[in-house]
Design an enzyme around this catalytic site. Structure first.
Site, PDB file in Angstrom:
ATOM      1  N   HIS A   1     -74.982 -39.690  15.837  1.00  0.00           N
ATOM      2  CA  HIS A   1     -75.012 -40.557  14.711  1.00  0.00           C
ATOM      3  C   HIS A   1     -76.204 -40.238  13.756  1.00  0.00           C
ATOM      4  CE1 HIS A   1     -74.023 -44.294  12.452  1.00  0.00           C
ATOM      5  NE2 HIS A   1     -75.672 -44.705  12.388  1.00  0.00           N
TER       6      HIS A   1
ATOM      7  N   GLU B   1     -55.308 -22.261  -0.705  1.00  0.00           N
ATOM      8  CA  GLU B   1     -56.820 -21.750  -0.652  1.00  0.00           C
ATOM      9  C   GLU B   1     -57.104 -21.214  -2.151  1.00  0.00           C
ATOM     10  OE1 GLU B   1     -57.764 -21.018   3.828  1.00  0.00           O
ATOM     11  OE2 GLU B   1     -57.371 -19.294   2.613  1.00  0.00           O
TER      12      GLU B   1
ATOM     13  N   GLU C   1     -68.389 -38.225  14.392  1.00  0.00           N
ATOM     14  CA  GLU C   1     -68.515 -39.245  15.403  1.00  0.00           C
ATOM     15  C   GLU C   1     -67.228 -40.517  15.255  1.00  0.00           C
ATOM     16  OE1 GLU C   1     -71.282 -42.501  14.584  1.00  0.00           O
ATOM     17  OE2 GLU C   1     -71.965 -41.641  12.781  1.00  0.00           O
TER      18      GLU C   1
ATOM     19  N   TYR D   1     -51.223 -21.233   3.272  1.00  0.00           N
ATOM     20  CA  TYR D   1     -52.732 -21.130   3.552  1.00  0.00           C
ATOM     21  C   TYR D   1     -53.131 -20.353   2.168  1.00  0.00           C
ATOM     22  CZ  TYR D   1     -53.068 -21.279   8.883  1.00  0.00           C
ATOM     23  OH  TYR D   1     -52.871 -21.759   9.950  1.00  0.00           O
TER      24      TYR D   1
ATOM     25  N   CYS E   1     -60.099 -13.353   4.900  1.00  0.00           N
ATOM     26  CA  CYS E   1     -60.953 -14.301   5.132  1.00  0.00           C
ATOM     27  C   CYS E   1     -62.395 -14.226   4.541  1.00  0.00           C
ATOM     28  CB  CYS E   1     -61.254 -14.459   6.579  1.00  0.00           C
ATOM     29  SG  CYS E   1     -59.709 -13.819   7.687  1.00  0.00           S
TER      30      CYS E   1
ATOM     31  N   LYS F   1     -62.539 -14.320   0.826  1.00  0.00           N
ATOM     32  CA  LYS F   1     -62.004 -15.706   0.416  1.00  0.00           C
ATOM     33  C   LYS F   1     -63.009 -16.729   0.679  1.00  0.00           C
ATOM     34  CE  LYS F   1     -60.584 -18.100   3.469  1.00  0.00           C
ATOM     35  NZ  LYS F   1     -59.374 -18.088   4.270  1.00  0.00           N
TER      36      LYS F   1
ATOM     37  N   CYS G   1     -58.823  -8.930   6.914  1.00  0.00           N
ATOM     38  CA  CYS G   1     -59.734 -10.006   6.978  1.00  0.00           C
ATOM     39  C   CYS G   1     -61.280  -9.790   6.198  1.00  0.00           C
ATOM     40  CB  CYS G   1     -60.020 -10.196   8.492  1.00  0.00           C
ATOM     41  SG  CYS G   1     -61.429 -11.442   8.802  1.00  0.00           S
TER      42      CYS G   1
HETATM   43  P1  NDP Z   1     -47.641 -18.707   4.449  1.00  0.00           P
HETATM   44  O1  NDP Z   1     -46.576 -18.356   5.539  1.00  0.00           O
HETATM   45  O2  NDP Z   1     -48.838 -19.575   5.264  1.00  0.00           O
HETATM   46  O3  NDP Z   1     -47.046 -19.612   3.637  1.00  0.00           O
HETATM   47  C1  NDP Z   1     -46.024 -19.111   2.845  1.00  0.00           C
HETATM   48  C2  NDP Z   1     -45.495 -19.779   1.663  1.00  0.00           C
HETATM   49  O4  NDP Z   1     -44.514 -18.996   0.752  1.00  0.00           O
HETATM   50  C3  NDP Z   1     -44.885 -21.122   2.239  1.00  0.00           C
HETATM   51  O5  NDP Z   1     -45.133 -22.007   1.493  1.00  0.00           O
HETATM   52  C4  NDP Z   1     -43.228 -20.722   1.931  1.00  0.00           C
HETATM   53  O6  NDP Z   1     -42.550 -21.829   1.799  1.00  0.00           O
HETATM   54  C5  NDP Z   1     -43.496 -20.044   0.605  1.00  0.00           C
HETATM   55  N1  NDP Z   1     -42.263 -18.973   0.459  1.00  0.00           N
HETATM   56  C6  NDP Z   1     -41.922 -18.101   1.315  1.00  0.00           C
HETATM   57  N2  NDP Z   1     -40.953 -17.215   0.744  1.00  0.00           N
HETATM   58  C7  NDP Z   1     -40.702 -17.818  -0.551  1.00  0.00           C
HETATM   59  C8  NDP Z   1     -39.869 -17.428  -1.846  1.00  0.00           C
HETATM   60  N3  NDP Z   1     -39.007 -16.459  -1.783  1.00  0.00           N
HETATM   61  N4  NDP Z   1     -40.131 -18.226  -2.796  1.00  0.00           N
HETATM   62  C9  NDP Z   1     -41.025 -19.170  -2.830  1.00  0.00           C
HETATM   63  N5  NDP Z   1     -41.893 -19.519  -1.923  1.00  0.00           N
HETATM   64  C10 NDP Z   1     -41.618 -18.878  -0.798  1.00  0.00           C
HETATM   65  O7  NDP Z   1     -48.173 -17.250   4.039  1.00  0.00           O
HETATM   66  P2  NDP Z   1     -49.254 -16.928   3.361  1.00  0.00           P
HETATM   67  O8  NDP Z   1     -49.027 -15.981   2.310  1.00  0.00           O
HETATM   68  O9  NDP Z   1     -50.178 -18.124   2.713  1.00  0.00           O
HETATM   69  O10 NDP Z   1     -50.403 -16.461   4.406  1.00  0.00           O
HETATM   70  C11 NDP Z   1     -50.091 -15.751   5.389  1.00  0.00           C
HETATM   71  C12 NDP Z   1     -50.461 -15.755   6.705  1.00  0.00           C
HETATM   72  O11 NDP Z   1     -51.784 -15.451   6.749  1.00  0.00           O
HETATM   73  C13 NDP Z   1     -50.708 -17.211   7.089  1.00  0.00           C
HETATM   74  O12 NDP Z   1     -49.457 -17.526   7.807  1.00  0.00           O
HETATM   75  C14 NDP Z   1     -51.882 -17.238   7.938  1.00  0.00           C
HETATM   76  O13 NDP Z   1     -51.606 -17.049   9.269  1.00  0.00           O
HETATM   77  C15 NDP Z   1     -52.693 -16.175   7.354  1.00  0.00           C
HETATM   78  N6  NDP Z   1     -53.937 -16.868   6.753  1.00  0.00           N
HETATM   79  C16 NDP Z   1     -54.714 -17.628   7.260  1.00  0.00           C
HETATM   80  C17 NDP Z   1     -55.915 -18.126   6.687  1.00  0.00           C
HETATM   81  C18 NDP Z   1     -56.754 -19.186   7.472  1.00  0.00           C
HETATM   82  O14 NDP Z   1     -56.730 -18.925   8.608  1.00  0.00           O
HETATM   83  N7  NDP Z   1     -57.363 -19.975   6.577  1.00  0.00           N
HETATM   84  C19 NDP Z   1     -55.865 -18.127   5.371  1.00  0.00           C
HETATM   85  C20 NDP Z   1     -54.999 -17.205   4.680  1.00  0.00           C
HETATM   86  C21 NDP Z   1     -54.226 -16.510   5.436  1.00  0.00           C
HETATM   87  P3  NDP Z   1     -42.056 -22.746   3.173  1.00  0.00           P
HETATM   88  O15 NDP Z   1     -43.064 -23.552   3.460  1.00  0.00           O
HETATM   89  O16 NDP Z   1     -40.895 -23.490   2.484  1.00  0.00           O
HETATM   90  O17 NDP Z   1     -41.429 -21.491   3.954  1.00  0.00           O
END
Ligand code: NDP
Length: 463
Positions: free
Chosen positions: A439, A184, A444, A180, A48, A51, A43
């Site tokens: 407001h 982002e 709102e 995510y 976080c 980022k 984080c």
């Molecule tokens: P996510 O689980 O959010 O997303 C992973 C993405 O990768 C999905 O779109 C998934 O597709 C895709 N994917 C998985 N495997 C493959 C593959 N082999 N080939 C192509 N695409 C693939 O993970 P992130 O890495 O973005 O983030 C990890 C975690 O970190 C998040 O789950 C979140 O909890 C946390 N995080 C939170 C943030 C916040 O609170 N703002 C910011 C950043 C991270 P599909 O949708 O089809 O499964």
């Protein structure tokens, strides 16, 4: 337990581990904590915090452009990536020091070392080549970006870890994933002037969110100039003689870019920690299995945060740490509550959300009311920016309980935090209706959507 060196030994100095160590030490427990990299964990060091700083950096070009409508003339701006990286480094070093100092200030002992469990009560500190004993052990080693060994040329790709510290800002980037991190970072790079393509395998980005928000964010990102390819995956990444990369996509497209960033999920950090040796149970992907109190199959060993792969969010790890302290040291068994967790995606525009999406609500509730408002925020009237805000409440038509609240637009994350309280408390749409508006604000709208936009009864939409 006087027989051990420590009452609690924590492995991993991220948000969860540091919180547990600090609070246990403040209770008068003898606490040790080992971190092999930098205190603060994902984080603070490469998640976080940096980022969000980069999100701020990437928003300035729009602020400069919007200023004209308010009478300002802004001279041509220039951007220095090196200055941003250096300033970010200064800030995270400050936070890292605070994390460490807080544990020490509470009376805990911090180690800069990798730790391996050699016996349920014995931890080997590799950097010091010595063992320590502990009554209770807490594993909070977090996770790391999932590698993609199946992708030919994956060795040319970067993850979010490297993205923060690139020597140069790329001219063009391809980001793979639709979660995510991918969303982002695509927005960050685009905002900083990088030609950005997002490649996602599914039908719409951000699979776990409300479809309305997903679609509208997708459209808005494209309008800003981010290329989004859905139903697409990269098949290979090849280095060209000029050092650039050719990403071959399964739809036949070849993207020539300076960087390919993979953001395809995160995996738990459990390798080479001696866990198999002591018989600690893990899932197929190496996440530590825990019961509802975060206790592993070994009585005195506990695990919290991303390493357990429950919900990968910093505040969840911190909450799990606090529950662990109640359970292990205060005689008050407390299970973390993973229901109705508000979350934000720091895309541009931002997403803030809590509770059930419309699609999920429809699966479990026969009668749903949807309240939906899409409007241009006041800020964009004079700026002329053609960007809309979306607000949506998902309400149970029978009990009137608000099941979900979803926002796309400026400050959506801040609003989601506040909306988490009424949703957690189980308040109804009537409670929202009798709440006076503030407001003029965008928020709102959340208390002035009196009539449902449509209902969904037994899966059928009724307008
Ligand atoms: P996510 O689980 O959010 O997303 C992973 C993405 O990768 C999905 O779109 C998934 O597709 C895709 N994917 C998985 N495997 C493959 C593959 N082999 N080939 C192509 N695409 C693939 O993970 P992130 O890495 O973005 O983030 C990890 C975690 O970190 C998040 O789950 C979140 O909890 C946390 N995080 C939170 C943030 C916040 O609170 N703002 C910011 C950043 C991270 P599909 O949708 O089809 O499964």
């Amino acid at each position: 337990m006087a027989g051990y060196d420590y009452d609690l030994f924590v492995i991993g100095g991220g948000s969860g581990g540091v919180r547990a160590a600090r609070v246990a030490a403040a209770l008068g427990k003898r606490v040790g904590i080992a971190e092999e990299y930098r205190y603060g964990g994902t984080c603070v060091i490469r998640g976080c915090v940096p980022k969000k700083l980069y999100v701020y950096a990437s928003q300035f070009p729009e602020h400069f452009a919007d200023a004209a409508g308010y009478g300002w003339t802004v001279p041509e701006a220039s951007f220095d990536w090196g200055a941003l990286v250096a300033n970010k480094d200064r800030e995270i070093s400050r936070l890292e020091a605070i994390y460490k100092k807080n544990v020490q200030g509470a009376g805990g002992e911090t180690f800069q070392s990798r730790a391996k469990i050699v016996d349920p009560h014995v931890v080997h500190l590799l950097a010091e080549d010595r063992t320590v004993t502990a009554d209770q052990i807490l594993i909070a080693t977090g996770g790391r970006p999932a590698p993609h060994p199946a992708l030919p040329g994956h060795e040319h790709c970067i993850s979010s870890n490297e993205a923060f510290d690139l020597k140069e800002l790329p001219k063009a980037i391809m980001v793979e994933g639709g979660g995510y991190i991918a969303v982002e970072f695509a927005n960050i790079f685009h905002g900083l002037g990088v030609d950005t393509t997002l490649v996602y395998r599914g039908k719409e980005i951000l699979s776990r969110f409300d479809m309305d928000l997903r679609r509208m964010l997708h459209e808005t990102m494209e309008r800003k100039g981010i290329r989004i390819l859905c139903h697409a995956v990269s098949e290979s990444v090849r280095k060209r003689p000029d050092g650039r990369l050719d990403a071959h996509i399964n739809n036949g497209t070849v993207l020539t870019v300076d960087q390919v960033m993979l953001a395809i999920g995160r995996i738990p950090n459990t390798e080479n920690m001696g866990l198999e040796g002591i018989g600690l149970e893990m899932s197929a992907i190496g996440a530590i299995n825990v019961d509802k109190y975060s206790r592993t199959n070994i009585d005195n060993i506990w695990a919290i945060g991303d390493v357990t792969n429950r919900v990968q969010l910093t505040p969840v790890a911190i909450h799990e740490a606090m529950c662990f302290i109640e359970t292990a040291f205060k005689g008050n068994p407390t299970a973390p509550d993973h229901n109705t967790i508000a979350t934000a995606v720091f895309s541009q525009p931002e997403i803030g959300t809590v509770g059930l999406s419309e699609d999920d609500a429809v699966k479990h509730h026969p009668d749903i009311e949807i309240y939906r408002a899409s409007f241009r925020p006041m800020r964009h009237t004079l700026s002329g920016r053609d960007e809309k805000m979306l607000m949506k409440l998902v309400v149970d038509g029978t009990t009137r309980k608000v099941l979900g609240a979803h926002i796309l637009g400026p400050d959506a994350g801040e609003m989601a935090q506040l909306l988490a309280i009424p949703l957690k408390a189980g308040l109804t749409k009537d409670d929202f209706d009798r709440t006076m508006a503030v407001h003029p604000t965008a928020a709102e709208e959340l208390v002035t959507m009196y009539k449902p936009t449509y209902r969904v009864k037994d899966g059928q939409r009724l307008d």
